[in-house]
Motif scaffolding. Structure first.
Motif, PDB file in Angstrom:
ATOM      1  N   VAL A  20      -7.022  85.800  64.199  1.00 17.25           N
ATOM      2  CA  VAL A  20      -7.354  84.378  63.775  1.00 17.25           C
ATOM      3  C   VAL A  20      -6.407  83.873  62.709  1.00 17.25           C
ATOM      4  CG1 VAL A  20      -9.041  83.154  62.710  1.00 17.25           C
ATOM      5  CG2 VAL A  20      -9.743  85.087  64.626  1.00 17.25           C
ATOM      6  N   LEU A  21      -6.015  84.448  61.795  1.00 25.31           N
ATOM      7  CA  LEU A  21      -4.982  83.989  60.777  1.00 25.31           C
ATOM      8  C   LEU A  21      -3.565  83.624  61.425  1.00 25.31           C
ATOM      9  CD1 LEU A  21      -5.026  83.456  57.763  1.00 25.31           C
ATOM     10  CD2 LEU A  21      -3.880  85.838  57.343  1.00 25.31           C
ATOM     11  N   PHE A  75       7.184  85.507  68.869  1.00 25.85           N
ATOM     12  CA  PHE A  75       7.226  86.782  68.232  1.00 25.85           C
ATOM     13  C   PHE A  75       5.975  87.108  67.657  1.00 25.85           C
ATOM     14  CE2 PHE A  75      11.678  86.391  68.381  1.00 25.85           C
ATOM     15  CZ  PHE A  75      12.186  87.612  68.709  1.00 25.85           C
ATOM     16  N   SER A  76       4.978  86.077  67.295  1.00 30.61           N
ATOM     17  CA  SER A  76       3.716  86.464  66.935  1.00 30.61           C
ATOM     18  C   SER A  76       2.844  86.729  68.035  1.00 30.61           C
ATOM     19  CB  SER A  76       3.276  85.134  66.315  1.00 30.61           C
ATOM     20  OG  SER A  76       3.403  84.684  65.408  1.00 30.61           O
ATOM     21  N   ILE A  85       0.948  93.537  62.556  1.00 30.38           N
ATOM     22  CA  ILE A  85       0.446  92.547  61.666  1.00 30.38           C
ATOM     23  C   ILE A  85       1.340  91.262  61.906  1.00 30.38           C
ATOM     24  CG2 ILE A  85       0.061  91.555  59.409  1.00 30.38           C
ATOM     25  CD1 ILE A  85      -0.887  94.325  58.832  1.00 30.38           C
ATOM     26  N   ALA A  86       1.038  90.279  62.349  1.00 30.02           N
ATOM     27  CA  ALA A  86       1.937  89.074  62.819  1.00 30.02           C
ATOM     28  C   ALA A  86       1.722  87.830  61.872  1.00 30.02           C
ATOM     29  CB  ALA A  86       1.491  88.620  64.439  1.00 30.02           C
ATOM     30  N   PHE A  87       0.632  87.627  61.126  1.00 35.57           N
ATOM     31  CA  PHE A  87       0.366  86.443  60.511  1.00 35.57           C
ATOM     32  C   PHE A  87       1.661  85.866  59.339  1.00 35.57           C
ATOM     33  CE2 PHE A  87      -0.750  89.532  57.186  1.00 35.57           C
ATOM     34  CZ  PHE A  87      -0.529  88.676  55.899  1.00 35.57           C
ATOM     35  N   TRP A  88       2.632  86.876  58.973  1.00 36.79           N
ATOM     36  CA  TRP A  88       3.539  86.560  58.330  1.00 36.79           C
ATOM     37  C   TRP A  88       4.601  85.917  58.896  1.00 36.79           C
ATOM     38  CZ3 TRP A  88       8.490  88.379  59.427  1.00 36.79           C
ATOM     39  CH2 TRP A  88       8.436  89.498  60.177  1.00 36.79           C
ATOM     40  N   LEU A  89       4.861  85.837  60.340  1.00 32.64           N
ATOM     41  CA  LEU A  89       5.781  85.057  60.673  1.00 32.64           C
ATOM     42  C   LEU A  89       5.524  83.744  60.808  1.00 32.64           C
ATOM     43  CD1 LEU A  89       5.946  87.497  64.000  1.00 32.64           C
ATOM     44  CD2 LEU A  89       7.913  86.854  62.315  1.00 32.64           C
TER      45      LEU A  89
END
Length: 117
Positions: A20-21, A75-76, A85-89
């Motif tokens: 979601v994020l 990439f996400s 964990i992908a929200f940082w991309l």
């Protein structure tokens, strides 16, 4: 007998909060990218009236945000599918877009100053 398809599944499903994020931040990233592209096009049109050599600034300011947003999205998706964990991309891509806009602004200001000195 064990089901072969069941043995291939490893670990829990995708993290719902991260998913979601990441989706929300990706939407914000695209809004940011298109806003900065619009600002860059307007800025570079104004500068082109004064200068001839604004092509590099225009290319960087217009193409790079879109490329960063697309790469971040791809990439996400890959990270989410692999349960990483992908929200940082999209956050990192957004920071790069803002920084790139500032750098291209400095390029134009330097070019304008050198032209009139």
């Amino acid at each position: 007998m064990a089901d072969p398809a069941a043995s291939r599944k490893t670990g829990p499903g995708p993290r719902r909060g991260d998913l979601v994020l990441t989706v929300i931040l990706t939407v914000v990233l695209y809004l940011l990218a298109f806003r900065y592209v619009d600002l860059a096009v307007t800025r570079d049109q104004q500068a082109s009236a004064l200068l001839d050599g604004v092509q590099l600034s225009t290319i960087l300011a217009v193409a790079a945000p879109i490329v960063l947003a697309v790469f971040s999205t791809v990439f996400s998706i890959l990270f989410i599918r692999r349960r990483v964990i992908a929200f940082w991309l999209p956050v990192f891509a957004g920071i790069l877009i803002v920084a790139l806009y500032q750098v291209t602004q400095q390029l134009l200001e330097t070019a304008v100053l050198k032209t009139f000195h």
